[in-house]
Design a protein around this motif. Sequence first.
Motif, mmCIF file in Angstrom:
data_model
loop_
_atom_site.group_PDB
_atom_site.id
_atom_site.type_symbol
_atom_site.label_atom_id
_atom_site.label_comp_id
_atom_site.label_asym_id
_atom_site.label_seq_id
_atom_site.Cartn_x
_atom_site.Cartn_y
_atom_site.Cartn_z
ATOM 1 N N GLU A 1 0.854 -1.193 0.000
ATOM 2 C CA GLU A 1 0.000 0.000 0.000
ATOM 3 C C GLU A 1 0.887 1.240 0.000
ATOM 4 O OE1 GLU A 1 -3.344 2.174 -0.337
ATOM 5 O OE2 GLU A 1 -3.315 -0.024 -0.269
ATOM 6 N N ALA A 2 0.785 2.011 -1.069
ATOM 7 C CA ALA A 2 1.553 3.250 -1.179
ATOM 8 C C ALA A 2 0.714 4.399 -0.621
ATOM 9 C CB ALA A 2 1.925 3.522 -2.634
ATOM 10 N N ARG A 3 1.197 5.056 0.411
ATOM 11 C CA ARG A 3 0.411 6.098 1.067
ATOM 12 C C ARG A 3 0.563 7.425 0.322
ATOM 13 N NH1 ARG A 3 -1.517 5.234 6.103
ATOM 14 N NH2 ARG A 3 -2.658 7.120 5.515
ATOM 15 N N PHE A 4 -0.077 7.496 -0.853
ATOM 16 C CA PHE A 4 -0.038 8.729 -1.631
ATOM 17 C C PHE A 4 -0.790 9.864 -0.939
ATOM 18 C CE2 PHE A 4 0.650 5.563 -5.033
ATOM 19 C CZ PHE A 4 1.778 6.101 -5.635
ATOM 20 N N ALA B 1 -5.424 8.463 -3.804
ATOM 21 C CA ALA B 1 -4.813 9.788 -3.647
ATOM 22 C C ALA B 1 -3.621 10.016 -4.553
ATOM 23 C CB ALA B 1 -4.398 9.979 -2.192
ATOM 24 N N ALA B 2 -3.280 9.040 -5.388
ATOM 25 C CA ALA B 2 -2.120 9.191 -6.264
ATOM 26 C C ALA B 2 -2.384 10.229 -7.342
ATOM 27 C CB ALA B 2 -1.781 7.858 -6.909
ATOM 28 N N THR B 3 -1.307 10.804 -7.859
ATOM 29 C CA THR B 3 -1.364 11.705 -9.006
ATOM 30 C C THR B 3 -0.304 11.241 -10.003
ATOM 31 O OG1 THR B 3 0.254 13.238 -8.065
ATOM 32 C CG2 THR B 3 -2.091 13.662 -7.588
ATOM 33 N N PRO B 4 -0.481 11.509 -11.300
ATOM 34 C CA PRO B 4 0.496 11.038 -12.283
ATOM 35 C C PRO B 4 1.941 11.420 -11.973
ATOM 36 C CG PRO B 4 -1.506 11.675 -13.406
ATOM 37 C CD PRO B 4 -1.691 12.063 -11.963
ATOM 38 N N PRO B 5 2.243 12.667 -11.565
ATOM 39 C CA PRO B 5 3.647 12.975 -11.273
ATOM 40 C C PRO B 5 4.217 12.131 -10.136
ATOM 41 C CG PRO B 5 2.399 14.994 -11.588
ATOM 42 C CD PRO B 5 1.407 13.885 -11.503
ATOM 43 N N ASN C 1 -3.546 7.757 -13.584
ATOM 44 C CA ASN C 1 -2.427 7.170 -12.856
ATOM 45 C C ASN C 1 -1.953 5.869 -13.500
ATOM 46 O OD1 ASN C 1 -2.315 9.195 -10.875
ATOM 47 N ND2 ASN C 1 -3.943 8.221 -9.695
ATOM 48 N N SER C 2 -2.881 5.065 -13.976
ATOM 49 C CA SER C 2 -2.510 3.803 -14.635
ATOM 50 C C SER C 2 -1.709 4.075 -15.899
ATOM 51 C CB SER C 2 -3.763 2.984 -14.966
ATOM 52 O OG SER C 2 -4.433 2.592 -13.787
#
Length: 297
Positions: free
Chosen positions: A151-154, A188-192, A224-225
């Motif tokens: 789990e990446a805590r973006f 909560a991820a974003t492309p950058p 994001n994908s």
Amino acid sequence: MSDLPSAAEMEEIAGAAAPPSPDVTLCECFPEDGLRGAAAAVPTDAKIALIADLVACGLRSVAATAFEPPDASPAFADAEILLRGLARPPGIAIRAGCADPLAVRRALVAQDGGWGPEELALAVPQDEDWTGFEAMVALARGRFLLTGIVEARFDRADENASGAVVQAAERLATLGVTRIAIADGAGAATPPRVRDLIGWLNGALPTATFIARFTDHRGLAMANSLAAVEAGITALDCALGGAGGLCATEDLAAALVAMGHGTGLDLAALCRSGEAAEAMLGRRLDSRVLRGGAIPA
């Protein structure tokens, strides 16, 4: 006269043994993530038929079920029955989730019976106690293809968030688990930030296989994908219609094809499976392609 097959015959045999590898491999997670919260029990035969249709679409990896206590997860009470009923074409990996050593033991019993999954997905603990996880790996190592889900805590703004993911991935590698799914449960991820994290991971573990697993709680799963693919990821978890919060398989497949990536999928057949998934859940799902059609070539 030689009894050995000719070069042409060997090529034909190899071609029939397994489908060609696509540029980007999608793992269909609807049977697990999509059905986890189903309001009503779905008949096992219906699940088996859907998985057969998914394989016929060209999907090479399907998260079919999870070994979880029936009272806690009624959707997976039929895990063993389902696995017994699945056809296993060459080159197809059936995945099952395992949350504890007891679940891995159930998977081992299934494998010994000749109908177990080829792959196990193991969630990495978010605390410092890896005892249970290491016990699962010890039981399963050498018997299954193993995927560790980190789990990446973006949703954390501090710089240590990416470092924690890299550290967890490195620890997985020391245990012999080099298939590592990077999950964004909070959406909560974003492309950058995705591109940055994948850069860090590829630098730290260049021989590992990373899988992107993004949820759409904030509407960014597709972006994001695709950012992950641009950063070098070649495997993605998704689910028909975006069920379970994951990126919608139909939409993702259509976007990848429009960008020139091979998926090995029959998009029309995939959309029919999406419609079947909607009927199975008794509600409309969130695939844009199902509503508006595929992106024109």
